[in-house]
Motif scaffolding. Structure first.
Motif, mmCIF file in Angstrom:
data_model
loop_
_atom_site.group_PDB
_atom_site.id
_atom_site.type_symbol
_atom_site.label_atom_id
_atom_site.label_comp_id
_atom_site.label_asym_id
_atom_site.label_seq_id
_atom_site.Cartn_x
_atom_site.Cartn_y
_atom_site.Cartn_z
ATOM 1 N N HIS A 172 -2.666 -2.851 0.980
ATOM 2 C CA HIS A 172 -3.249 -3.479 -0.199
ATOM 3 C C HIS A 172 -4.361 -4.434 0.206
ATOM 4 O O HIS A 172 -4.446 -4.857 1.358
ATOM 5 C CB HIS A 172 -2.176 -4.268 -0.968
ATOM 6 N N ILE A 173 -5.195 -4.784 -0.764
ATOM 7 C CA ILE A 173 -6.228 -5.788 -0.528
ATOM 8 C C ILE A 173 -5.599 -7.173 -0.625
ATOM 9 O O ILE A 173 -4.981 -7.518 -1.634
ATOM 10 C CB ILE A 173 -7.373 -5.667 -1.559
ATOM 11 N N ASN A 174 -5.715 -7.961 0.440
ATOM 12 C CA ASN A 174 -5.221 -9.349 0.485
ATOM 13 C C ASN A 174 -3.721 -9.472 0.282
ATOM 14 O O ASN A 174 -3.226 -10.488 -0.200
ATOM 15 C CB ASN A 174 -5.953 -10.216 -0.559
ATOM 16 N N LYS A 175 -2.985 -8.448 0.657
ATOM 17 C CA LYS A 175 -1.522 -8.492 0.569
ATOM 18 C C LYS A 175 -0.952 -7.624 1.671
ATOM 19 O O LYS A 175 -1.537 -6.595 2.029
ATOM 20 C CB LYS A 175 -1.062 -7.988 -0.806
ATOM 21 N N ALA A 176 0.190 -8.019 2.212
ATOM 22 C CA ALA A 176 0.799 -7.265 3.304
ATOM 23 C C ALA A 176 1.170 -5.861 2.855
ATOM 24 O O ALA A 176 1.490 -5.634 1.682
ATOM 25 C CB ALA A 176 2.041 -7.992 3.813
ATOM 26 N N PRO A 177 1.135 -4.893 3.769
ATOM 27 C CA PRO A 177 1.542 -3.520 3.425
ATOM 28 C C PRO A 177 2.990 -3.481 2.951
ATOM 29 O O PRO A 177 3.797 -4.370 3.269
ATOM 30 C CB PRO A 177 1.375 -2.762 4.746
ATOM 31 N N LYS B 115 1.616 -8.663 12.338
ATOM 32 C CA LYS B 115 0.938 -9.785 11.687
ATOM 33 C C LYS B 115 -0.573 -9.605 11.842
ATOM 34 O O LYS B 115 -1.065 -9.412 12.945
ATOM 35 C CB LYS B 115 1.366 -11.110 12.315
ATOM 36 N N ILE B 116 -1.280 -9.658 10.725
ATOM 37 C CA ILE B 116 -2.753 -9.645 10.749
ATOM 38 C C ILE B 116 -3.198 -10.748 9.778
ATOM 39 O O ILE B 116 -3.486 -10.476 8.604
ATOM 40 C CB ILE B 116 -3.329 -8.272 10.345
ATOM 41 N N PRO B 117 -3.215 -11.994 10.233
ATOM 42 C CA PRO B 117 -3.437 -13.147 9.344
ATOM 43 C C PRO B 117 -4.709 -13.071 8.506
ATOM 44 O O PRO B 117 -4.707 -13.472 7.340
ATOM 45 C CB PRO B 117 -3.488 -14.334 10.327
ATOM 46 N N PHE B 118 -5.811 -12.576 9.080
ATOM 47 C CA PHE B 118 -7.061 -12.585 8.310
ATOM 48 C C PHE B 118 -7.059 -11.555 7.178
ATOM 49 O O PHE B 118 -7.924 -11.579 6.302
ATOM 50 C CB PHE B 118 -8.275 -12.370 9.234
ATOM 51 N N LEU B 119 -6.075 -10.652 7.191
ATOM 52 C CA LEU B 119 -5.965 -9.669 6.111
ATOM 53 C C LEU B 119 -4.916 -10.048 5.072
ATOM 54 O O LEU B 119 -5.120 -9.867 3.877
ATOM 55 C CB LEU B 119 -5.626 -8.287 6.681
ATOM 56 N N TRP B 120 -3.763 -10.561 5.535
ATOM 57 C CA TRP B 120 -2.713 -10.880 4.555
ATOM 58 C C TRP B 120 -1.960 -12.172 4.863
ATOM 59 O O TRP B 120 -0.789 -12.332 4.549
ATOM 60 C CB TRP B 120 -1.750 -9.691 4.373
ATOM 61 N N GLY B 121 -2.634 -13.112 5.491
ATOM 62 C CA GLY B 121 -2.053 -14.439 5.674
ATOM 63 C C GLY B 121 -0.881 -14.450 6.635
ATOM 64 O O GLY B 121 -0.871 -13.752 7.647
ATOM 65 N N LYS B 122 0.127 -15.262 6.311
ATOM 66 C CA LYS B 122 1.260 -15.464 7.211
ATOM 67 C C LYS B 122 2.353 -14.403 7.063
ATOM 68 O O LYS B 122 3.314 -14.390 7.827
ATOM 69 C CB LYS B 122 1.877 -16.842 6.975
ATOM 70 N N THR B 123 2.221 -13.538 6.088
ATOM 71 C CA THR B 123 3.249 -12.522 5.855
ATOM 72 C C THR B 123 3.334 -11.560 7.029
ATOM 73 O O THR B 123 2.316 -11.181 7.610
ATOM 74 C CB THR B 123 2.949 -11.730 4.571
ATOM 75 N N VAL B 124 4.559 -11.174 7.364
ATOM 76 C CA VAL B 124 4.786 -10.223 8.452
ATOM 77 C C VAL B 124 5.239 -8.894 7.869
ATOM 78 O O VAL B 124 6.178 -8.845 7.067
ATOM 79 C CB VAL B 124 5.859 -10.751 9.428
ATOM 80 N N PHE B 125 4.557 -7.834 8.242
ATOM 81 C CA PHE B 125 4.997 -6.495 7.833
ATOM 82 C C PHE B 125 6.118 -6.043 8.758
ATOM 83 O O PHE B 125 5.975 -6.063 9.980
ATOM 84 C CB PHE B 125 3.842 -5.498 7.883
ATOM 85 N N LYS B 126 7.240 -5.652 8.168
ATOM 86 C CA LYS B 126 8.401 -5.222 8.945
ATOM 87 C C LYS B 126 8.829 -3.829 8.500
ATOM 88 O O LYS B 126 8.854 -3.541 7.304
ATOM 89 C CB LYS B 126 9.578 -6.187 8.759
ATOM 90 N N LYS B 127 9.170 -3.005 9.462
ATOM 91 C CA LYS B 127 9.701 -1.680 9.136
ATOM 92 C C LYS B 127 10.559 -1.200 10.294
ATOM 93 O O LYS B 127 10.184 -1.341 11.461
ATOM 94 C CB LYS B 127 8.573 -0.685 8.865
ATOM 95 N N SER B 128 11.720 -0.638 9.950
ATOM 96 C CA SER B 128 12.658 -0.168 10.976
ATOM 97 C C SER B 128 12.865 1.336 10.947
ATOM 98 O O SER B 128 13.096 1.959 11.981
ATOM 99 C CB SER B 128 14.012 -0.868 10.810
ATOM 100 N N ASN B 129 12.819 1.929 9.749
ATOM 101 C CA ASN B 129 13.099 3.360 9.604
ATOM 102 C C ASN B 129 11.801 4.149 9.478
ATOM 103 O O ASN B 129 10.959 3.845 8.630
ATOM 104 C CB ASN B 129 13.978 3.606 8.372
#
Length: 512
Positions: free
Chosen positions: A204-209, A9-23
């Protein structure tokens, strides 16, 4: 494939969205435009790998070259290997002398001229950088995960490619070692199998990876055919959400020149026009962008409606599906005029709309040919009929050919009044329906950032020549004539002469 669930989570870059990755792949690439948070994301991923028990090393963009020299002193195996590489690549060798305070001083010998000099004082940044990278790469006992920020720093493209190949060699020797490259360089996008797409994280700019966790069997098969043709030029789209894909070379050149004439040229900063070599390839790029979450845009010819991968991809695109769902109530009367009650009970898809358009066009075509077989061809209809007859002679089942249907649609758009005058009342009544349906389909495609040239192809917008129907030959010569005019004309004249193309380009280049 290595499994480790990560959440960032990096709120100041992409808000409340959480980047998730398992593989995770053994080679992972974190790419995207400036200011999209690539390094911050990499730092947080490295922390989670470290917390999971992995040994992690992070080489930052401001890395200190001197820190790597001590490894060369202490590890003869790495030193000899690097000396061999340098000798082969540059015709130079590196040796070390100990200063009076015990520090190690690297000395370079240029064998071609039998000259020695101090590396840190006289050698270019590139050689020092490749030494630094190779030291950490070859020191396989030092870490499980090696993060490298901007591995392209000071390196010529051929040495970027060389270093990527060396990473692959290391991976082939170790099933556990992992690499994370935070890069702006397409030379590090070295995807050889569909599985390696899972190692790409796009910021991305202003969006979660975004990234691909897994591929369907169909997508896997698609990318296996596609990746061998995926060159460095194409890979630009990994680094910007503002890339526009077109079918061919002349489209790419024309739109690139016109890009400087759009109203707000600064809004298009970072926009690139990439030709992919055909409408089927456009479909593949559209699919890759969709899977990776990048906002790729496409400008394509009218015949893309009637065949090819792009039509299939647009039909499945969530943005198109959502747009059509929103239109359901608003277009209820229109739908009921073109679909049966049974058809309306089912989902109205992008593909079904095109199929209905094809049925209308074929009916007009059949009646038009019947009329012209018995009556003189009206003067205004002669170019259309000549083109349709040529296609009938060339193809056994011409009405099933995408170009034939495209020419017929071009004819309806240009000659609606002339066609209405000679068709039966029932078929003539479908002419405005065809025009409305075609415009509606093009609007649906735009929901997926697919902009279809309503006149046919880019040559139909040229001002130095008059091209009426597809297909078009001698495209390169026609483009050269057009280019001479653009280069000599005043800005206002260019904007006026190519207003329709510029309007399409402005929509495609827009960031919203």
């Amino acid at each position: 494939m290595i499994e480790l669930e990560t959440r960032v989570k990096i709120p100041f870059l992409w808000g409340k969205t959480v980047f998730k990755k398992s593989n995770w792949s053994q080679i992972n690439l974190i790419v995207g435009p400036n200011g999209s948070g690539k390094t911050l994301l990499a730092e947080k991923i490295s922390q989670q790998f470290e917390a999971a028990g992995y040994s992690v090393k992070f080489l930052r963009a401001d890395r200190n070259y001197s820190d790597q020299i001590s490894i060369l002193k202490d590890n003869e195996k790495i030193r000899l290997k690097i000396e061999k590489v340098l000798s082969s690549m540059f015709g130079k060798s590196i040796t070390f002398i100990e200063d009076i305070d015990g520090t190690l001083i690297p000395i370079v010998e240029n064998k071609a001229w039998n000259v020695e000099y101090m590396l840190e004082e006289a050698e270019c940044h590139g050689l020092r950088e490749i030494i630094s990278l190779l030291v950490n790469l070859y020191d396989s006992t030092a870490d499980d995960c090696l993060f490298i920020d901007e591995p392209e720093l000071h390196l010529h493209p051929q040495f970027q490619t060389f270093f990527m190949n060396e990473i692959r060699k290391e991976v082939s020797h170790s099933q556990q070692r992992m690499f994370f490259l935070i890069s702006h360089s397409p030379f590090y996008i070295d995807l050889r199998t569909p599985e390696e797409l899972s190692g790409v994280i796009v910021c991305h700019i202003n969006k979660a990876p975004t990234s691909i966790e897994e591929l369907s069997e169909e997508d896997d098969a698609l990318f296996r055919r596609f990746l061998p043709r995926f060159n460095t030029y194409h890979k630009q789209f990994f680094f910007s959400d503002n890339q526009i894909f077109v079918e061919g070379y002349t489209d790419q050149q024309m739109f690139t020149y016109l890009l400087t004439f759009i109203e707000d040229e600064y809004s298009a900063a970072g926009t690139g026009i990439i030709d992919v070599g055909g409408k089927d390839e456009l479909g593949v790029f559209c699919k890759v962008c969709s899977l990776l979450g990048t906002n790729g845009r496409i400008i394509t010819d009218l015949d893309s409606l009637f065949s090819g991968k792009l039509r299939d991809v647009a039909n499945e695109d969530e943005r198109v599906v959502g747009w059509l769902e929103k239109q359901k109530e608003r277009q209820a009367d229109f739908y009921s005029s073109i679909f049966s009650t049974k058809e309306l009970a089912q989902e109205i898809t992008f593909d079904k709309l095109i199929y209905r358009l094809e049925r209308y066009l074929i009916k007009v075509s059949q009646e038009l040919h019947e009329y012209c077989e018995k009556n003189p061809v009206p003067e205004k209809l002669q170019p259309l009929m000549e083109k349709l007859c040529q296609l009938r002679e060339k193809h056994e089942n011409a009405e099933a050919v995408d170009t034939y249907k495209t020419v017929m649609l071009q004819g309806v758009n240009k000659l609606d009044e002339e066609l209405t005058a000679l068709l039966s009342p029932a078929t003539a009544a479908t002419i405005p329906v065809i025009k409305n349906l075609a415009a509606f389909i093009l609007a649906a495609a735009e929901a997926a950032r697919i902009y279809i040239l309503p006149r046919g192809c880019i040559e139909h917008y040229y001002t130095r020549t008059s091209i009426q129907y597809m297909p078009v030959s001698a495209k390169d010569r026609l483009f050269r004539n057009e280019l001479e005019f653009i280069q000599d004309a005043h800005r206002k004249s260019v904007r006026k002469n190519y207003s329709e193309l510029i309007e399409i380009l402005e929509k495609a280049a827009g960031r919203n």
